[in-house]
Write a protein that holds these residues in place. Structure first.
Motif, PDB file in Angstrom:
ATOM      1  N   GLU A  28     -52.242  79.946 -17.475  1.00 14.28           N
ATOM      2  CA  GLU A  28     -52.025  80.666 -18.721  1.00 14.28           C
ATOM      3  C   GLU A  28     -53.215  80.684 -19.673  1.00 14.28           C
ATOM      4  O   GLU A  28     -53.260  81.518 -20.568  1.00 14.28           O
ATOM      5  CB  GLU A  28     -50.827  80.063 -19.463  1.00 14.28           C
ATOM      6  N   GLU A  29     -54.163  79.755 -19.516  1.00 15.77           N
ATOM      7  CA  GLU A  29     -55.220  79.595 -20.509  1.00 15.77           C
ATOM      8  C   GLU A  29     -56.600  79.443 -19.886  1.00 15.77           C
ATOM      9  O   GLU A  29     -56.738  78.968 -18.771  1.00 15.77           O
ATOM     10  CB  GLU A  29     -54.991  78.326 -21.346  1.00 15.77           C
ATOM     11  N   CYS A  77     -51.818  83.933 -29.603  1.00 14.35           N
ATOM     12  CA  CYS A  77     -51.614  82.623 -28.971  1.00 14.35           C
ATOM     13  C   CYS A  77     -52.939  81.908 -28.695  1.00 14.35           C
ATOM     14  O   CYS A  77     -52.936  80.823 -28.120  1.00 14.35           O
ATOM     15  CB  CYS A  77     -50.847  82.786 -27.661  1.00 14.35           C
ATOM     16  N   SER A  78     -54.047  82.517 -29.046  1.00 14.73           N
ATOM     17  CA  SER A  78     -55.363  81.910 -28.841  1.00 14.73           C
ATOM     18  C   SER A  78     -55.803  81.251 -30.145  1.00 14.73           C
ATOM     19  O   SER A  78     -55.501  81.757 -31.234  1.00 14.73           O
ATOM     20  CB  SER A  78     -56.385  82.966 -28.415  1.00 14.73           C
ATOM     21  N   GLN A  92     -55.562  82.388 -24.593  1.00 16.04           N
ATOM     22  CA  GLN A  92     -54.326  82.640 -23.848  1.00 16.04           C
ATOM     23  C   GLN A  92     -54.540  83.892 -23.005  1.00 16.04           C
ATOM     24  O   GLN A  92     -54.773  84.982 -23.547  1.00 16.04           O
ATOM     25  CB  GLN A  92     -53.164  82.832 -24.817  1.00 16.04           C
TER      26      GLN A  92
END
Length: 158
Positions: A28-29, A77-78, A92
């Protein structure tokens, strides 16, 4: 079990003999780690994350890093944090499971061997996530590893 499938080591981006940043990734990252100069107050550092761009620097100076990202990210989300003398940037991935050969477009590309190892590790991480009762930490692929993002119809969302 899943922690055994976490990144074992980070990759370094070296430019003109200087380390620019270290990085690793999960399904996811993508995480970037930048060593900060000790003599600059923490409040002067800045980081701007756009869906396809990252900029890092010291306020009032030209950016230290000002590059297009290899792939789009989810900006909501980052984020970035300062930990000791390290700026930790968490990007993200917009497309979960996508194997990145580098966070920066056209720079610091993994060689084919390490890119294959990353793809295999992410595929095993996907198997572990989708089958939590099983331990895939010792699993191996013979031959080509499938793409963790598209294998068997793609990643199922929660």
């Amino acid at each position: 079990m899943a922690e055994k499938l976490a990144p074992e080591k980070s990759h370094s981006y070296i430019h003109n003999g200087q380390k620019v940043f270290d990085w690793d990734q999960t399904l996811e990252e993508v995480n970037m780690y930048i060593e900060l100069p000790a003599n600059v107050p923490k409040k002067l550092f800045h980081c701007k994350i756009d869906s396809k761009h990252v900029e890092v620097g010291i306020k009032g100076n030209p950016p230290y890093l000002n590059h297009e990202l290899a792939f789009p990210v989810k900006t909501d989300c980052s984020f970035w944090t300062l930990e000791d003398n390290i700026m930790h940037i968490t990007l993200q991935k917009r497309d979960k499971g996508q194997t990145w050969s580098s966070p920066i477009m056209g720079q610091a590309q993994l060689d084919p061997y390490n890119a294959d190892l990353e793809q295999k590790r992410l595929m095993l991480q996907r198997f572990q996530e989708e089958n939590p009762g099983f331990d895939f930490s010792q699993a191996q692929f013979s031959g080509n590893c499938p793409d963790p993002m598209t294998f068997m119809g793609g990643i199922r969302s929660g």
